[in-house]
Motif scaffolding. Structure first.
Motif, PDB file in Angstrom:
ATOM      1  N   GLU A 215     -38.839-117.925 -34.497  1.00 33.88           N
ATOM      2  CA  GLU A 215     -38.570-117.577 -33.107  1.00 33.88           C
ATOM      3  C   GLU A 215     -37.903-116.199 -33.052  1.00 33.88           C
ATOM      4  OE1 GLU A 215     -38.612-117.205 -29.504  1.00 33.88           O
ATOM      5  OE2 GLU A 215     -39.057-119.305 -29.937  1.00 33.88           O
ATOM      6  N   VAL A 216     -38.507-115.285 -32.289  1.00 34.68           N
ATOM      7  CA  VAL A 216     -37.989-113.914 -32.228  1.00 34.68           C
ATOM      8  C   VAL A 216     -37.625-113.500 -30.802  1.00 34.68           C
ATOM      9  CG1 VAL A 216     -39.234-113.151 -34.276  1.00 34.68           C
ATOM     10  CG2 VAL A 216     -40.338-112.971 -32.033  1.00 34.68           C
ATOM     11  N   MET A 217     -37.770-114.402 -29.850  1.00 37.25           N
ATOM     12  CA  MET A 217     -37.529-114.035 -28.455  1.00 37.25           C
ATOM     13  C   MET A 217     -36.040-114.096 -28.113  1.00 37.25           C
ATOM     14  SD  MET A 217     -40.341-112.980 -27.411  1.00 37.25           S
ATOM     15  CE  MET A 217     -39.905-112.756 -25.695  1.00 37.25           C
ATOM     16  N   PHE A 218     -35.307-113.147 -28.669  1.00 36.54           N
ATOM     17  CA  PHE A 218     -33.889-113.002 -28.381  1.00 36.54           C
ATOM     18  C   PHE A 218     -33.635-111.554 -27.966  1.00 36.54           C
ATOM     19  CE2 PHE A 218     -34.156-116.115 -31.894  1.00 36.54           C
ATOM     20  CZ  PHE A 218     -33.621-117.227 -31.258  1.00 36.54           C
ATOM     21  N   ASN A 219     -32.595-111.363 -27.179  1.00 36.94           N
ATOM     22  CA  ASN A 219     -32.198-110.002 -26.825  1.00 36.94           C
ATOM     23  C   ASN A 219     -30.691-109.988 -26.663  1.00 36.94           C
ATOM     24  OD1 ASN A 219     -31.727-107.801 -24.404  1.00 36.94           O
ATOM     25  ND2 ASN A 219     -33.274-107.193 -25.874  1.00 36.94           N
ATOM     26  N   LEU A 220     -30.067-108.925 -27.149  1.00 35.32           N
ATOM     27  CA  LEU A 220     -28.612-108.826 -27.110  1.00 35.32           C
ATOM     28  C   LEU A 220     -28.202-107.487 -26.511  1.00 35.32           C
ATOM     29  CD1 LEU A 220     -25.965-110.267 -27.976  1.00 35.32           C
ATOM     30  CD2 LEU A 220     -26.144-109.038 -30.150  1.00 35.32           C
ATOM     31  N   MET A 221     -27.271-107.532 -25.564  1.00 33.51           N
ATOM     32  CA  MET A 221     -26.736-106.322 -24.946  1.00 33.51           C
ATOM     33  C   MET A 221     -25.215-106.365 -24.961  1.00 33.51           C
ATOM     34  SD  MET A 221     -29.319-105.784 -21.678  1.00 33.51           S
ATOM     35  CE  MET A 221     -29.108-107.469 -21.082  1.00 33.51           C
ATOM     36  N   ALA A 222     -24.615-105.197 -24.973  1.00 32.63           N
ATOM     37  CA  ALA A 222     -23.154-105.091 -24.976  1.00 32.63           C
ATOM     38  C   ALA A 222     -22.676-104.453 -23.686  1.00 32.63           C
ATOM     39  CB  ALA A 222     -22.691-104.261 -26.165  1.00 32.63           C
ATOM     40  N   ILE A 223     -21.661-105.063 -23.091  1.00 35.60           N
ATOM     41  CA  ILE A 223     -20.979-104.450 -21.949  1.00 35.60           C
ATOM     42  C   ILE A 223     -19.833-103.629 -22.524  1.00 35.60           C
ATOM     43  CG2 ILE A 223     -19.672-104.843 -19.829  1.00 35.60           C
ATOM     44  CD1 ILE A 223     -21.173-107.466 -19.497  1.00 35.60           C
ATOM     45  N   THR A 224     -19.856-102.328 -22.307  1.00 38.88           N
ATOM     46  CA  THR A 224     -18.861-101.449 -22.897  1.00 38.88           C
ATOM     47  C   THR A 224     -18.195-100.571 -21.839  1.00 38.88           C
ATOM     48  OG1 THR A 224     -20.087 -99.384 -23.312  1.00 38.88           O
ATOM     49  CG2 THR A 224     -20.559-101.247 -24.770  1.00 38.88           C
ATOM     50  N   SER A 225     -17.083 -99.959 -22.249  1.00 40.64           N
ATOM     51  CA  SER A 225     -16.437 -98.941 -21.413  1.00 40.64           C
ATOM     52  C   SER A 225     -16.435 -97.620 -22.177  1.00 40.64           C
ATOM     53  CB  SER A 225     -15.007 -99.366 -21.059  1.00 40.64           C
ATOM     54  OG  SER A 225     -14.248 -99.605 -22.235  1.00 40.64           O
ATOM     55  N   ARG A 226     -17.547 -97.373 -22.881  1.00 41.08           N
ATOM     56  CA  ARG A 226     -17.629 -96.219 -23.778  1.00 41.08           C
ATOM     57  C   ARG A 226     -17.524 -94.892 -23.040  1.00 41.08           C
ATOM     58  NH1 ARG A 226     -22.000 -93.898 -27.509  1.00 41.08           N
ATOM     59  NH2 ARG A 226     -23.502 -94.826 -26.096  1.00 41.08           N
ATOM     60  N   SER A 227     -18.168 -94.783 -21.866  1.00 39.84           N
ATOM     61  CA  SER A 227     -18.110 -93.510 -21.143  1.00 39.84           C
ATOM     62  C   SER A 227     -16.683 -93.185 -20.718  1.00 39.84           C
ATOM     63  CB  SER A 227     -19.039 -93.538 -19.929  1.00 39.84           C
ATOM     64  OG  SER A 227     -18.681 -94.570 -19.038  1.00 39.84           O
ATOM     65  N   GLY A 228     -15.963 -94.201 -20.230  1.00 45.52           N
ATOM     66  CA  GLY A 228     -14.570 -93.977 -19.843  1.00 45.52           C
ATOM     67  C   GLY A 228     -13.690 -93.658 -21.035  1.00 45.52           C
ATOM     68  N   TYR A 229     -13.936 -94.352 -22.137  1.00 48.58           N
ATOM     69  CA  TYR A 229     -13.172 -94.129 -23.372  1.00 48.58           C
ATOM     70  C   TYR A 229     -13.382 -92.703 -23.875  1.00 48.58           C
ATOM     71  CZ  TYR A 229     -12.032 -94.517 -28.379  1.00 48.58           C
ATOM     72  OH  TYR A 229     -11.527 -94.319 -29.627  1.00 48.58           O
ATOM     73  N   LEU A 230     -14.636 -92.248 -23.862  1.00 49.01           N
ATOM     74  CA  LEU A 230     -14.934 -90.899 -24.332  1.00 49.01           C
ATOM     75  C   LEU A 230     -14.385 -89.827 -23.385  1.00 49.01           C
ATOM     76  CD1 LEU A 230     -18.591 -91.407 -25.611  1.00 49.01           C
ATOM     77  CD2 LEU A 230     -16.576 -90.868 -27.005  1.00 49.01           C
ATOM     78  N   THR A 231     -14.413 -90.123 -22.080  1.00 52.72           N
ATOM     79  CA  THR A 231     -13.856 -89.178 -21.108  1.00 52.72           C
ATOM     80  C   THR A 231     -12.366 -88.946 -21.374  1.00 52.72           C
ATOM     81  OG1 THR A 231     -15.468 -89.817 -19.412  1.00 52.72           O
ATOM     82  CG2 THR A 231     -13.443 -88.756 -18.657  1.00 52.72           C
ATOM     83  N   LYS A 232     -11.632 -90.032 -21.646  1.00 54.00           N
ATOM     84  CA  LYS A 232     -10.205 -89.912 -21.963  1.00 54.00           C
ATOM     85  C   LYS A 232     -10.001 -89.197 -23.299  1.00 54.00           C
ATOM     86  CE  LYS A 232      -7.541 -93.445 -21.153  1.00 54.00           C
ATOM     87  NZ  LYS A 232      -7.005 -94.839 -21.120  1.00 54.00           N
TER      88      LYS A 232
END
Length: 334
Positions: A215-232
């Motif tokens: 079975e290969v029908m999986f998908n994984l996503m991450a909720i991040t605050s990377r843009s805010g972290y990089l801005t700081k």
């Protein structure tokens, strides 16, 4: 009768777009191709994981954890009370449990969280399902399809049904928030608070192992605050560079870090622009335009050569198949 909820693509641009239109600032969604430490480090800081999988009837795959009622009254968990809403339900269950002063929920979600405090998970689910704003935003990201018909029957065991859930750390514990369950699932204490995704990886691997081999029908996503972290980070490093220049000093390492952070932030901003374009194309229905163009070409007699050429090509392929002892029906099946 109110409009139903549409299926949602497992796409980071779609999920980020939904959050933005609901008023969330400081969070975005990125696709993950694995849970290797290096992949996760590149998306630091990761606030939650959204997992898509093929739902199996009587889904017990994640029950190595324990159904619990969190003691913290601010903990948000809503059950899914309506078909096709699992994407937004997983997203909201994650976002409304992110405690970060740099993340803004916006008026709509702040009101939702305040209104639903003290409600049971099912009532929270109905509150979301009855929100015209949330439903409208959710549906606005569905692909335009003039031939789509609302399913009037419940899903059966023969249907391929896919479901979104989320994993995130709250109060030092790893929680799985699945709208099809009556309560959150606790997977216990997180050994290393700075590396909560390590425990999440173990849980996800066990879950994937419960599915049929191959079975290969999986998908994984991450909720991040990377843009805010990089801005700081850019602001902090820029200040350090300016202070060093004022003293007549230059730190090559700081300059290199600043340049790297700026490049990463620029790539994220470019990705946002690409997602905006993709979402615009996703929402637009081109069927009418295509039909009108074909109709006009037909009126001008410009399609006939192509039709005749297609007929001749089909006749050639049929003749070739017959020469090999295959029927025209075999060709059509191919």
């Amino acid at each position: 009768m109110s409009e139903g909820w549409s299926l949602t693509e497992s796409d980071p641009g779609v999920f980020t777009g939904i959050m933005r239109e609901l008023g969330v600032k400081g969070l975005e969604v990125e696709e993950l191709y694995g849970l290797d430490p290096d992949l996760l480090a590149a998306l630091h800081p990761v606030k939650a994981l959204v997992f898509l999988f093929k739902w199996i009837g009587g889904d017990l795959a994640s029950m190595d954890g324990k159904l619990v009622t969190p003691e913290d009254p601010s903990f948000f968990f809503a059950q899914q009370t309506i078909t096709n809403a699992c994407a937004s339900m997983a997203l909201l269950n994650a976002v409304l449990n992110v405690h970060d002063p740099d993340v803004e929920l916006g008026e709509e979600l702040n009101n939702l969280k305040a209104f639903s405090e003290g409600l049971d998970p099912e009532s929270k689910g109905w509150t979301i399902s009855n929100s015209e704003k949330i439903r409208a935003v959710h549906n606005s990201f569905a692909r335009a399809d003039p031939y789509h018909l609302e399913e009037s029957r419940p899903p059966t065991a023969d249907d391929d049904a896919y479901h979104f859930i989320c994993y995130l750390p709250v109060g030092g514990k790893l929680y799985e928030l699945d709208g099809l369950k009556p309560l959150p699932v606790s997977h216990g204490d997180i050994p290393d608070p700075e590396n909560w995704t390590s425990l999440a990886r173990d849980v996800l691997e066990r879950r994937i192992a419960t599915h049929p081999p191959g079975e290969v029908m999986f998908n994984l996503m991450a909720i991040t605050s990377r843009s805010g972290y990089l801005t700081k980070q850019v602001a902090t490093l820029s200040k350090a560079v300016e202070e060093g220049q004022a003293r007549g000093e230059s730190d090559e390492w700081v300059n290199a870090q600043l340049e790297e952070a700026k490049n990463k932030l620029a790539r994220i901003e470019d990705q946002f622009k690409e997602w905006d374009i993709e979402n615009s194309l996703r929402r637009h229905n081109y069927i009418g335009l295509i039909h009108t163009l074909l109709l006009e070409l037909a009126k001008q007699g410009k399609l006939r050569p192509q039709i005749e050429a297609a007929k001749k090509e089909m006749e050639r392929k049929v003749a070739a198949k017959k020469a090999k002892g295959q029927s025209a029906e075999d060709l059509m099946e191919e």
